[in-house]
Design a protein around this motif. Structure first.
Motif, PDB file in Angstrom:
ATOM      1  N   GLY A  27       0.817  -1.210   0.000  1.00 41.50           N
ATOM      2  CA  GLY A  27       0.000   0.000   0.000  1.00 41.50           C
ATOM      3  C   GLY A  27       0.848   1.256   0.000  1.00 41.50           C
ATOM      4  N   THR A  28       1.930   1.225   0.767  1.00 37.95           N
ATOM      5  CA  THR A  28       2.832   2.377   0.808  1.00 37.95           C
ATOM      6  C   THR A  28       3.341   2.711  -0.577  1.00 37.95           C
ATOM      7  OG1 THR A  28       3.548   1.623   2.970  1.00 37.95           O
ATOM      8  CG2 THR A  28       4.895   3.285   1.912  1.00 37.95           C
ATOM      9  N   VAL A  29       3.803   1.673  -1.282  1.00 40.72           N
ATOM     10  CA  VAL A  29       4.392   1.926  -2.593  1.00 40.72           C
ATOM     11  C   VAL A  29       3.338   2.408  -3.586  1.00 40.72           C
ATOM     12  CG1 VAL A  29       5.819   0.980  -4.405  1.00 40.72           C
ATOM     13  CG2 VAL A  29       6.120   0.189  -2.108  1.00 40.72           C
ATOM     14  N   THR A  30       2.155   1.782  -3.572  1.00 36.93           N
ATOM     15  CA  THR A  30       1.115   2.246  -4.510  1.00 36.93           C
ATOM     16  C   THR A  30       0.724   3.690  -4.195  1.00 36.93           C
ATOM     17  OG1 THR A  30      -0.477   1.116  -3.113  1.00 36.93           O
ATOM     18  CG2 THR A  30       0.120   0.024  -5.151  1.00 36.93           C
ATOM     19  N   GLY A  31       0.660   4.013  -2.905  1.00 37.41           N
ATOM     20  CA  GLY A  31       0.360   5.393  -2.525  1.00 37.41           C
ATOM     21  C   GLY A  31       1.411   6.353  -3.052  1.00 37.41           C
ATOM     22  N   MET A  32       2.677   5.950  -2.927  1.00 32.40           N
ATOM     23  CA  MET A  32       3.757   6.810  -3.421  1.00 32.40           C
ATOM     24  C   MET A  32       3.649   6.993  -4.931  1.00 32.40           C
ATOM     25  SD  MET A  32       5.045   7.842  -0.835  1.00 32.40           S
ATOM     26  CE  MET A  32       6.202   8.973  -1.568  1.00 32.40           C
ATOM     27  N   ILE A  33       3.231   5.925  -5.623  1.00 26.13           N
ATOM     28  CA  ILE A  33       3.049   6.043  -7.083  1.00 26.13           C
ATOM     29  C   ILE A  33       2.033   7.128  -7.367  1.00 26.13           C
ATOM     30  CG2 ILE A  33       2.032   4.884  -9.071  1.00 26.13           C
ATOM     31  CD1 ILE A  33       3.411   2.392  -8.274  1.00 26.13           C
ATOM     32  N   GLU A  34       0.962   7.130  -6.585  1.00 23.64           N
ATOM     33  CA  GLU A  34      -0.069   8.147  -6.798  1.00 23.64           C
ATOM     34  C   GLU A  34       0.494   9.558  -6.563  1.00 23.64           C
ATOM     35  OE1 GLU A  34      -4.470   8.771  -5.088  1.00 23.64           O
ATOM     36  OE2 GLU A  34      -3.921   6.839  -5.910  1.00 23.64           O
ATOM     37  N   VAL A  35       1.314   9.673  -5.520  1.00 25.43           N
ATOM     38  CA  VAL A  35       1.919  10.978  -5.239  1.00 25.43           C
ATOM     39  C   VAL A  35       2.729  11.447  -6.442  1.00 25.43           C
ATOM     40  CG1 VAL A  35       3.617  12.184  -3.836  1.00 25.43           C
ATOM     41  CG2 VAL A  35       1.982  10.669  -2.749  1.00 25.43           C
ATOM     42  N   PHE A  36       3.525  10.539  -7.007  1.00 25.30           N
ATOM     43  CA  PHE A  36       4.347  10.932  -8.148  1.00 25.30           C
ATOM     44  C   PHE A  36       3.494  11.211  -9.373  1.00 25.30           C
ATOM     45  CE2 PHE A  36       7.837   9.095  -5.632  1.00 25.30           C
ATOM     46  CZ  PHE A  36       8.681  10.178  -5.701  1.00 25.30           C
ATOM     47  N   ASP A  37       2.360  10.483  -9.487  1.00 30.54           N
ATOM     48  CA  ASP A  37       1.423  10.772 -10.580  1.00 30.54           C
ATOM     49  C   ASP A  37       0.954  12.212 -10.507  1.00 30.54           C
ATOM     50  OD1 ASP A  37       1.363   8.585 -12.060  1.00 30.54           O
ATOM     51  OD2 ASP A  37      -0.454   7.722 -11.195  1.00 30.54           O
ATOM     52  N   VAL A  38       0.521  12.597  -9.317  1.00 32.83           N
ATOM     53  CA  VAL A  38       0.034  13.967  -9.135  1.00 32.83           C
ATOM     54  C   VAL A  38       1.122  14.959  -9.519  1.00 32.83           C
ATOM     55  CG1 VAL A  38      -0.667  15.651  -7.404  1.00 32.83           C
ATOM     56  CG2 VAL A  38      -1.651  13.379  -7.384  1.00 32.83           C
ATOM     57  N   MET A  39       2.364  14.640  -9.098  1.00 35.11           N
ATOM     58  CA  MET A  39       3.467  15.536  -9.435  1.00 35.11           C
ATOM     59  C   MET A  39       3.654  15.610 -10.946  1.00 35.11           C
ATOM     60  SD  MET A  39       6.395  14.909  -6.636  1.00 35.11           S
ATOM     61  CE  MET A  39       7.702  15.610  -7.601  1.00 35.11           C
ATOM     62  N   ALA A  40       3.496  14.447 -11.609  1.00 36.60           N
ATOM     63  CA  ALA A  40       3.705  14.430 -13.060  1.00 36.60           C
ATOM     64  C   ALA A  40       2.612  15.201 -13.782  1.00 36.60           C
ATOM     65  CB  ALA A  40       3.759  12.989 -13.558  1.00 36.60           C
ATOM     66  N   ILE A  41       1.382  15.074 -13.282  1.00 39.69           N
ATOM     67  CA  ILE A  41       0.272  15.749 -13.959  1.00 39.69           C
ATOM     68  C   ILE A  41       0.300  17.243 -13.698  1.00 39.69           C
ATOM     69  CG2 ILE A  41      -2.237  16.015 -13.981  1.00 39.69           C
ATOM     70  CD1 ILE A  41      -2.380  12.963 -13.527  1.00 39.69           C
ATOM     71  N   SER A  42       0.438  17.603 -12.397  1.00 44.62           N
ATOM     72  CA  SER A  42       0.355  19.025 -12.070  1.00 44.62           C
ATOM     73  C   SER A  42       1.699  19.714 -12.255  1.00 44.62           C
ATOM     74  CB  SER A  42      -0.130  19.198 -10.631  1.00 44.62           C
ATOM     75  OG  SER A  42       0.853  18.733  -9.739  1.00 44.62           O
ATOM     76  N   GLY A  43       2.767  18.930 -12.270  1.00 45.21           N
ATOM     77  CA  GLY A  43       4.086  19.518 -12.488  1.00 45.21           C
ATOM     78  C   GLY A  43       4.573  20.356 -11.327  1.00 45.21           C
ATOM     79  N   SER A  44       3.934  20.166 -10.158  1.00 51.31           N
ATOM     80  CA  SER A  44       4.393  20.931  -9.001  1.00 51.31           C
ATOM     81  C   SER A  44       4.245  20.091  -7.752  1.00 51.31           C
ATOM     82  CB  SER A  44       3.561  22.204  -8.851  1.00 51.31           C
ATOM     83  OG  SER A  44       2.277  21.859  -8.395  1.00 51.31           O
TER      84      SER A  44
END
Lengths: 459, 183
Positions: free
Chosen positions: B105-122
Motif C-alpha cells: 500500500g505504501t508503494v502504490t500510494g507513493m506512485i499516486e503521489v508521483f502521478d500527481v506531481m507528473a500531472i500538475s508539475g508541481s
C-alpha cells in the motif's frame, strides 16, 4: 526607298512633335563604301540639320503666346488652392475647439457614468470568460456572441451602451445565476467515447456537471460539443449519476465535481492498470512471468496434494491396503515382509517413508524461492528506474518533475509488482507446506502405530 | 437508522482514503481472525472431549509397554499434536503477510503521489495529500492487523506445544497389572 526621302519623312514627324532630331548618320541606311562617300554624306546631313533647326525655331516663336496663356492658368489655379486651404484650416481649428468643448461637456455630463461604462465593459469581458467554461452554455449556446460584440463596440468606438444592452447583460448574469441553482434536462448531441454521435437526454446539475445515461460528460466550448469522459469515475459515483436520472420525487445523493469538470478531466490523465504495468518495463514483465510460473506450480501442487490427502484419509479409514497412496505403500511393507522381527520392520518402514517424502515436498521449495526472488527483482527494477531518473536529471536538470516521472514510475511499479507476486506466493507456500507436512506426519508418526494396531487386531 | 448510515459512510470514506490495498488487508485480517476463532473454539471445546477419548482408549488397553504399544502411543500423540497445530502455520503466515501488504500500500500510494506531481508539475502539498494518505493508512492497517494476530498466534502455539507434552505424559508407559502389583 531612298535615304533622303526617308530622312525627310522622319524629320517631318520629329518637327511635328517638337523633338530633337536624331543625328543623320545614325540612320544612314547603307554603309559608306569609302571615305569620300562618307564625307559627302556628312555634308548633306549637316545641311539637313541646319534646315531642321531653323524650322523648329520658327515654330517655337509662333507658340509664345500659347505658353503665356498656360502660365497664367497655372497661377490662378495655385492661388485658388491656397485660398481653399486657408479656409479649410480655419474651419478645422474652429472644429477642433468645438470638439474640445463638446468632449468637455460630454465628460461633465457623463460624470460617474464613465466609471460605470468601464465596469460594464469589464463585467461583460469576465462574463464572457465565465460562460465559455460554464456547462450551462451546453444548454444555452451562443450567449457569448452578444457579449463579444458588446465588449468590442465598447472598447473601440465612443458609442455609449444603450439601456437595452445594459439590461441584456443584467439578464444574462441573472439567467446564469438562476440556472446554476437548477437541475434541468435537455436533449443534445453527445459524442461517445468511441467517437459516435447520438442524441441523448442530458441532465445538467446546476453549473457543475452534465450527466447522461449514468455517465459524466464534459462540455468543450471551442467546438461547442458535449463529450463523454473517456474515463469515468468509480462505480459508486456513477450510481449516483444514474440515481439522478431516475425519476424520483425526493432528494437524491449526487456526487458533483465542484470545479466544473477539472477534477474529472484529471481522471483521464491518470493511467489505468494496464498502462501502469507497462510502466514497469521489461523488469516488470519478468516479475509477472515468474509469478505466473509460481501460480501454475502452486495450482499443480494444490491439486495433487488434495488428491493424495484424500486417498490417505480414505486409507486411514479403510481396512484394505491399496497401493495408490503413500500411506498404503508404507503399510504394505508389513504385508510384504510378514516374518521379519520388529527392528528390521522398522528399518524397512523408515526406508519406504523416505521414498515417499520427496514426492510430497517436490517443487514446494520453488514456490518459496519465487516468493523470495520476486521482491528482489522488484528491487532491481527500482534501481534501474532510479538510474533512468538520474540520467534524466543529468540531461535536463531538476526543473521539471515530469521528465523524472518515467523513471520514478518504473522504480515504484516494479516494487509493487514484486510485492504483488511475493505476497500470494508466501501465502500459497504456507498453505501447501502445511498440507504436505500433515501427510508426511501421518506417514512418519502414525504409520507404525497403524501397523501396530492392525497386527494387534489380527493377533 | 441514520446512525448506521453514518457508520457505513465513515467506513466507506476510510476505505476510499486507503485505496484498494486496504480492502485486501481487511480481507486478510478477516480470514486470519476467522481461523483464530476456529482455533479458540477447538481449544476450549472440542479439544477436551478429544483428549478424554484418547486417554480412555489408552487406559482401557492392557498392554502399555510392548513395541506395538509404543508405536500406537506415538501415533496418538502425533494425531493430537497435528490436531492442535492445525492451521497454525497458515495463521502465522497471514500475520507475516499483513505488514507486507501494508508495504505494498505504501508503494502504490507513493506512485499516486508521483502521478500527481507528473500531472500538475508541481509539489503542491494539498494535491498530493490523497496519495500520501493512501501510502500511510494501509501501512497502519497492516501493522494493526499483524499486531492483533501476533498475540493470539503466539498463545496458540505455546498452548499446542504445552498440551502435546502434557498429553504425552498422561499416557503412561507402565502396565496396569504392574501398577496393581505395586499397589
Amino acid at each position: 526607298m531612298s535615304t533622303i526621302s526617308m530622312k525627310q519623312r522622319i524629320n517631318k514627324t520629329i518637327a511635328a512633335f517638337g523633338l530633337i532630331a536624331l543625328p543623320a548618320f545614325a540612320i544612314a541606311e547603307q554603309q559608306a563604301a569609302n571615305l569620300d562617300q562618307l564625307l559627302k554624306q556628312l555634308e548633306q546631313g549637316k545641311i539637313a540639320q541646319t534646315k531642321q533647326n531653323q524650322q523648329r525655331e520658327a515654330d517655337f516663336k509662333a507658340r509664345v503666346a500659347e505658353q503665356d496663356n498656360m502660365l497664367k492658368n497655372a497661377r490662378t489655379e495655385r492661388d485658388n488652392a491656397i485660398a481653399t486651404s486657408t479656409a479649410l484650416e480655419q474651419s478645422f481649428q474652429a472644429n477642433e475647439v468645438q470638439i474640445a468643448n463638446r468632449t468637455e461637456a460630454l465628460n461633465k455630463r457623463l460624470g460617474e457614468l464613465k466609471e460605470l461604462f468601464g465596469v460594464l465593459q469589464q463585467v461583460a469581458g469576465d462574463t464572457k470568460g465565465k460562460f465559455q467554461t460554464s456547462v450551462i452554455s451546453a444548454q444555452l449556446p451562443g450567449r457569448d456572441v452578444f457579449l463579444d460584440e458588446f465588449t468590442q463596440s465598447m472598447g473601440s468606438s465612443t458609442k455609449l451602451a444603450s439601456i437595452e444592452e445594459i439590461e441584456r447583460i443584467w439578464f444574462e448574469l441573472q439567467r446564469e445565476m438562476t440556472e446554476s441553482g437548477k437541475l434541468s434536462s435537455f436533449n443534445g448531441e453527445v459524442v461517445a467515447a468511441d467517437g459516435t454521435r447520438r442524441q441523448q437526454e442530458i441532465i445538467r446539475v446546476g453549473g457543475f456537471n452534465l450527466v447522461s445515461e449514468g455517465k459524466y460528460l464534459e462540455y468543450i466550448f471551442e467546438t461547442n460539443a458535449i463529450a463523454e469522459l473517456k474515463r469515468q469515475p468509480s462505480d459508486r459515483y456513477l450510481a449516483s449519476a444514474r440515481a439522478i436520472a431516475a425519476d424520483s420525487s425526493g432528494p437524491v445523493a449526487f456526487s458533483l465535481d465542484p470545479t466544473g469538470g477539472s477534477i474529472l478531466n484529471l481522471l483521464v490523465q491518470a493511467p489505468n492498470t494496464r498502462e501502469r504495468v507497462d510502466q514497469g518495463g521489461p523488469v516488470g514483465y519478468v516479475i509477472l512471468g515468474i509469478g505466473l510460473v509460481g501460480l501454475l506450480i502452486a495450482l499443480e501442487r494444490f491439486v495433487s496434494l488434495f488428491l493424495i490427502g484424500r486417498k490417505v484419509n480414505r486409507q486411514l479409514k479403510s481396512e484394505q491396503v491399496s497401493k495408490d497412496n503413500p500411506l498404503g505403500r508404507v503399510m504394505s511393507v508389513q504385508a510384504d515382509n510378514p516374518n521379519v522381527d520388529n527392528e528390521t520392520l522398522e528399518l524397512k518402514l523408515s526406508e519406504s517413508i523416505l521414498r515417499e517424502v520427496p514426492k510430497l515436498t517436490t517443487r514446494l521449495t520453488l514456490i518459496k524461492i519465487i516468493s523470495v526472488v520476486a521482491p528482489l527483482i522488484g528491487l532491481l527494477g527500482t534501481v534501474v528506474g532510479m538510474i533512468n531518473t538520474f540520467q534524466a536529471i543529468t540531461l535536463f536538470g531538476t526543473g521539471d518533475p515530469k521528465l523524472m516521472a518515467g523513471g520514478i514510475s518504473q522504480a515504484l511499479v516494479t516494487t509493487v509488482l514484486g510485492l504483488v507476486v511475493a505476497i500470494p506466493m508466501v501465502f500459497l507456500f504456507a498453505y501447501l507446506n502445511g498440507r504436505s507436512r500433515n501427510i508426511i506426519n501421518v506417514l512418519q508418526q502414525e504409520s507404525t502405530g497403524i501397523i501396530a494396531e492392525r497386527s494387534e487386531k489380527g493377533a | 437508522m441514520v446512525f448506521i448510515y453514518d457508520i457505513i459512510n465513515t467506513i466507506q470514506d476510510f476505505i476510499e482514503t486507503g485505496g484498494d490495498v486496504l480492502v485486501v488487508i481487511a480481507v486478510v485480517i478477516a480470514i486470519m481472525w476467522l481461523l483464530i476463532f476456529e482455533r479458540l473454539v477447538f481449544v476450549f471445546a472440542a479439544y477436551r472431549t478429544l483428549k478424554k477419548q484418547a486417554q480412555q482408549g489408552w487406559s482401557s488397553r492392557t498392554d502399555h509397554s510392548s513395541w506395538h504399544a509404543h508405536h500406537i502411543r506415538q501415533a496418538m500423540v502425533s494425531r493430537m499434536s497435528s490436531a492442535l497445530n492445525n492451521n497454525l502455520s497458515l495463521i502465522q503466515s497471514l500475520v507475516v503477510l499483513c505488514p507486507l501488504l501494508g508495504l505494498l500500500g505504501t508503494v502504490t500510494g507513493m506512485i499516486e503521489v508521483f502521478d500527481v506531481m507528473a500531472i500538475s508539475g508541481s509539489g503542491n502539498a494539498r494535491s498530493m495529500a490523497s496519495g500520501v494518505s493512501k501510502a500511510t493508512i494501509p501501512t497502519m492497517a497492516g501493522m494493526v492487523g499483524s499486531l492483533s494476530g501476533v498475540f493470539a498466534v503466539t498463545w496458540l502455539q505455546r498452548f499446542a506445544k504445552r498440551e502435546t507434552q502434557i498429553f504425552e505424559d498422561s499416557l503412561s508407559l507402565v502396565d496396569n497389572n504392574d501398577a496393581m502389583a505395586r499397589a
